[in-house]
Write a protein that holds these residues in place. Sequence first.
Motif, PDB file in Angstrom:
ATOM      1  N   TYR A  36     -16.727 -12.995  81.195  1.00  0.00           N
ATOM      2  CA  TYR A  36     -17.322 -11.956  81.529  1.00  0.00           C
ATOM      3  C   TYR A  36     -16.242 -10.803  82.007  1.00  0.00           C
ATOM      4  O   TYR A  36     -15.088 -11.156  82.229  1.00  0.00           O
ATOM      5  N   PHE A  46     -21.276  -9.237  80.514  1.00  0.00           N
ATOM      6  CA  PHE A  46     -21.038 -10.648  79.525  1.00  0.00           C
ATOM      7  C   PHE A  46     -20.342 -10.048  78.528  1.00  0.00           C
ATOM      8  O   PHE A  46     -20.704  -9.208  77.779  1.00  0.00           O
ATOM      9  N   GLN A  49     -19.740 -16.240  74.835  1.00  0.00           N
ATOM     10  CA  GLN A  49     -20.103 -17.544  75.195  1.00  0.00           C
ATOM     11  C   GLN A  49     -19.936 -18.270  74.188  1.00  0.00           C
ATOM     12  O   GLN A  49     -20.395 -18.166  72.799  1.00  0.00           O
ATOM     13  N   ASN A  94     -28.582 -23.471  78.110  1.00  0.00           N
ATOM     14  CA  ASN A  94     -30.353 -23.143  78.159  1.00  0.00           C
ATOM     15  C   ASN A  94     -30.905 -23.125  79.434  1.00  0.00           C
ATOM     16  O   ASN A  94     -32.111 -23.522  79.524  1.00  0.00           O
ATOM     17  N   THR A  95     -30.371 -22.426  80.203  1.00  0.00           N
ATOM     18  CA  THR A  95     -31.082 -21.975  81.682  1.00  0.00           C
ATOM     19  C   THR A  95     -30.584 -20.925  82.269  1.00  0.00           C
ATOM     20  O   THR A  95     -29.322 -20.514  82.283  1.00  0.00           O
ATOM     21  N   GLY A  96     -31.413 -19.844  82.597  1.00  0.00           N
ATOM     22  CA  GLY A  96     -31.001 -18.856  83.340  1.00  0.00           C
ATOM     23  C   GLY A  96     -31.073 -18.792  85.030  1.00  0.00           C
ATOM     24  O   GLY A  96     -30.839 -18.494  85.706  1.00  0.00           O
TER      25      GLY A  96
ATOM     26  N   SER B  94     -31.857 -12.397  84.859  1.00  0.00           N
ATOM     27  CA  SER B  94     -31.797 -13.353  83.655  1.00  0.00           C
ATOM     28  C   SER B  94     -33.230 -13.714  83.124  1.00  0.00           C
ATOM     29  O   SER B  94     -34.104 -13.723  84.037  1.00  0.00           O
ATOM     30  N   LEU B  95     -33.273 -14.664  82.278  1.00  0.00           N
ATOM     31  CA  LEU B  95     -34.481 -15.214  81.777  1.00  0.00           C
ATOM     32  C   LEU B  95     -34.425 -16.582  82.169  1.00  0.00           C
ATOM     33  O   LEU B  95     -33.504 -17.338  81.565  1.00  0.00           O
ATOM     34  N   ALA B  99     -33.439 -19.715  75.311  1.00  0.00           N
ATOM     35  CA  ALA B  99     -32.130 -19.969  74.752  1.00  0.00           C
ATOM     36  C   ALA B  99     -31.108 -18.927  75.045  1.00  0.00           C
ATOM     37  O   ALA B  99     -29.840 -19.200  75.283  1.00  0.00           O
ATOM     38  N   THR B 101     -29.734 -16.924  77.836  1.00  0.00           N
ATOM     39  CA  THR B 101     -29.803 -16.906  79.203  1.00  0.00           C
ATOM     40  C   THR B 101     -28.385 -16.344  79.963  1.00  0.00           C
ATOM     41  O   THR B 101     -28.289 -16.475  81.343  1.00  0.00           O
ATOM     42  N   GLU B 102     -27.881 -15.636  79.183  1.00  0.00           N
ATOM     43  CA  GLU B 102     -26.678 -14.843  80.051  1.00  0.00           C
ATOM     44  C   GLU B 102     -27.374 -13.898  81.054  1.00  0.00           C
ATOM     45  O   GLU B 102     -28.514 -13.384  81.035  1.00  0.00           O
TER      46      GLU B 102
END
Lengths: 112, 114
Positions: A36, A46, A49, A94-96, B94-95, B99, B101-102
């Motif tokens: 970031y 951001f 990544q 794969n997760t917020g 964020s969500l 996929a 997810t930033e």
Amino acid sequence: LAKTTQPISMDSYEGQEVNITCSHNNIATNDYITWYQQFPSQGPRFIIQGYKTKVTNEVASLFIPADRKSSTLSLPRVSLSDTAVYYCLVTLMNTGFQKLVFGTGTRLLVSP
Amino acid sequence: DAGVTQSPTHLIKTRGQQVTLRCSPKSGHDTVSWYQQALGQGPQFIFQYYEEEERQRGNFPDRFSGHQFPNYSSELNVNALLLGDSALYLCASSLGQGAHTEAFFGQGTRLTVV
């Protein structure tokens, strides 16, 4: 999540390439490396990544060696507007639903 | 497409008072996290909201509380303000699942406690 270590500050001149290295020795299989950028009195933004090898976008490149214990953010031909604090984070896949763990970051100063 | 918006941008409060900060997430995001950033430090995680419930919490006292509304917007409340609560308060959306997810951050609310 693995702790990250990065230089406190770096200096550069306009037009130069800047490489900021981050170490994350205890990175886990399910972890990404995320960078970031933050300007004064603004929220972090951001940048990029990656998981392994090399990732490139319109702003930067991210190099990650095979052992993934370190990573390098590369900013090509910096300008004065790239003066900011850059944070290296280890993030989950794969997760917020994650709390981002920020260190003190690297203060980049770009001079004319 | 509006990003994350926070209000107010600046706030001055007196010790012992209470404050409420507001956040509207980026369109399409359902998860809101709050961070506190002291001068010269990186942001520190306060808590996270999803489906109107606190999902996880950082190392902050109960004086810090929050809420998420059905439209995914969120509030951060701080009671019995201390001088040490002076900081930039950041909201990130964020969500929760998927996929991409930033986290996207707002501009923050600068809180000064005098």
